[in-house]
Design an enzyme around this catalytic site. Structure first.
Site, PDB file in Angstrom:
ATOM      1  N   LYS A  55       0.842  -1.202   0.000  1.00 19.38           N
ATOM      2  CA  LYS A  55       0.000   0.000   0.000  1.00 19.38           C
ATOM      3  C   LYS A  55       0.876   1.249   0.000  1.00 19.38           C
ATOM      4  O   LYS A  55       0.609   2.202  -0.736  1.00 19.38           O
ATOM      5  CB  LYS A  55      -0.931  -0.003   1.220  1.00 19.38           C
ATOM      6  CG  LYS A  55      -2.043  -1.041   1.111  1.00 19.38           C
ATOM      7  CD  LYS A  55      -2.824  -1.210   2.408  1.00 19.38           C
ATOM      8  CE  LYS A  55      -3.808  -2.364   2.287  1.00 19.38           C
ATOM      9  NZ  LYS A  55      -4.517  -2.681   3.535  1.00 19.38           N
ATOM     10  N   GLN A  99      -4.434  -1.362   9.667  1.00 14.89           N
ATOM     11  CA  GLN A  99      -4.371  -2.695   9.070  1.00 14.89           C
ATOM     12  C   GLN A  99      -4.959  -3.744  10.015  1.00 14.89           C
ATOM     13  O   GLN A  99      -4.580  -3.825  11.179  1.00 14.89           O
ATOM     14  CB  GLN A  99      -2.907  -3.043   8.735  1.00 14.89           C
ATOM     15  CG  GLN A  99      -2.730  -4.358   8.011  1.00 14.89           C
ATOM     16  CD  GLN A  99      -3.375  -4.378   6.619  1.00 14.89           C
ATOM     17  OE1 GLN A  99      -3.284  -3.425   5.859  1.00 14.89           O
ATOM     18  NE2 GLN A  99      -4.047  -5.465   6.303  1.00 14.89           N
ATOM     19  N   ASP A 122     -10.985   2.857   4.357  1.00 11.99           N
ATOM     20  CA  ASP A 122     -11.349   1.434   4.279  1.00 11.99           C
ATOM     21  C   ASP A 122     -12.871   1.254   4.283  1.00 11.99           C
ATOM     22  O   ASP A 122     -13.372   0.164   4.009  1.00 11.99           O
ATOM     23  CB  ASP A 122     -10.752   0.656   5.471  1.00 11.99           C
ATOM     24  CG  ASP A 122      -9.403   0.022   5.128  1.00 11.99           C
ATOM     25  OD1 ASP A 122      -9.140  -0.205   3.931  1.00 11.99           O
ATOM     26  OD2 ASP A 122      -8.631  -0.254   6.063  1.00 11.99           O
TER      27      ASP A 122
END
Ligand SMILES: NC(=O)c1ccc[n+]([C@@H]2O[C@H](COP(=O)([O-])OP(=O)(O)OC[C@H]3O[C@@H](n4cnc5c(N)ncnc54)[C@H](OP(=O)(O)O)[C@@H]3O)[C@@H](O)[C@H]2O)c1
Length: 299
Positions: A55, A99, A122
């Site tokens: 990422k 994460q 997200d």
């Protein structure tokens, strides 16, 4: 027997990243700012480290600023919440991702709720989850199902009226995928581990999205001839033929069987996986545009 067309997610994602890179340039000219994405990694999970590294690399490649924050596995929920608060308040940060999975002792739900919904790239904050369920197009939507939907629309065009089966009901893939397909006016079924007659249910679907985390579970006979199959699964299986300790990456669909039944199918790897990061960066750009009052690009 005709073989299914392969849906090349890698190529689609590369095109999307190129368009994002161009739109980042336009954003910079319009605002004088660089979109910034903060990636928070807690602990040493090897898979998570690789995901975050990818990422970070892709963020820089499209011209955005990447801020990576690594915390020790023993970090407390309070310490993590304090970091999230500081990122919420940082004007140089337009997107925040924590994460997952977090170490067991941390309260993941509390941490995800602490992220400013406007920076929740997200799409896991309850306000964004609710926005998606309500059909609010301004909600930031989860990246993996967003990528699946882009591939489906690219392949099939109009989805209205098609019968869609979503196999799996997780908060990060199955449920938002079903909400998005409903938003496209598909007739949606969600299946899970308690579903009866799973094969028959799957065989009715024009669109089959598999997100169960079970290598090769969907067999060729489960697929309606000509259906479009999106394989979200990423499973590592042993590959003794490659040597000791070696592995293959396989999906939730038995690819060799499915390719003889489906009309089109995503491979693993090279299907949905690359779309997830591209959609994360798309969300970051959209979030930056909204926070700064810059017109959103059509990408
Ligand atoms: N490509 C990407 O970027 C990406 C992103 C995220 C995830 N993934 C992959 O996608 C897969 C699914 O991920 P996830 O996070 O959604 O998984 P998850 O949270 O473990 O959810 C799995 C779902 O599958 C259902 N399920 C499990 N076994 C089943 C069975 N035998 N029959 C019917 N349903 C069954 C479960 O049902 P219950 O709810 O009843 O337990 C659950 O709803 C994994 O392989 C993951 O690695 C890929």
């Amino acid at each position: 027997m005709n073989e299914a067309a392969i849906i090349d997610g890698k190529a689609f994602a590369e095109g999307l990243l190129e368009r994002i890179g161009e739109a980042v340039g336009t954003f910079k000219s319009a605002s004088g700012l660089v979109p910034g994405l903060a990636a928070v990694l807690v602990g040493d999970d090897p898979a998570s480290r690789i995901y975050v590294r990818n990422k970070v690399e892709k963020t820089a490649a499209v011209g955005m600023r990447s801020l990576s924050r690594r915390l020790a596995a023993k970090t407390t929920t309070e310490e993590l919440l304090a970091l999230v608060e500081s990122l919420n308040a940082d004007d140089a940060v337009h997107g925040i991702l924590v994460q997952l999975p977090l170490p067991d002792h941390l309260d993941a739900a509390l941490v995800l709720r602490a992220i400013d919904p406007a920076k929740d790239v997200d799409g896991f904050h309850p306000l964004n989850v609710g926005g998606l369920a309500l059909g609010d197009r301004s909600a930031l939507a989860p990246c993996t199902p967003s990528g699946c939907l882009m591939l489906l629309k690219d392949r099939l065009g109009e989805l209205a009226g098609l019968r869609a089966m979503v196999l799996g009901r997780s908060n990060i893939v199955g449920k938002p995928m079903a909400a998005m397909l409903l938003g496209e006016s598909c007739t949606v079924t969600i299946a899970h581990s308690k579903t009866r007659n799973l094969e028959d249910e799957c065989r009715r679907a024009d669109i089959l999205v598999a997100a169960v985390g079970r290598p090769g579970m969907v067999r060729g006979g489960w697929i309606k001839p000509g259906a479009t199959v999106i394989d979200v699964g990423i499973n590592r299986v042993e590959a003794p033929e490659k040597g000791e300790g070696k592995t293959w990456l396989v999906g939730d669909v038995n690819f060799d069987e499915a390719i003889l039944a489906a009309g089109a199918i995503t491979p693993v790897p090279g299907g949905v996986g690359p779309m997830t990061i591209a959609c994360l960066l798309r969300n970051t750009l959209l979030a930056a545009c909204r926070q700064r009052g810059v017109a959103e690009p059509e990408i």
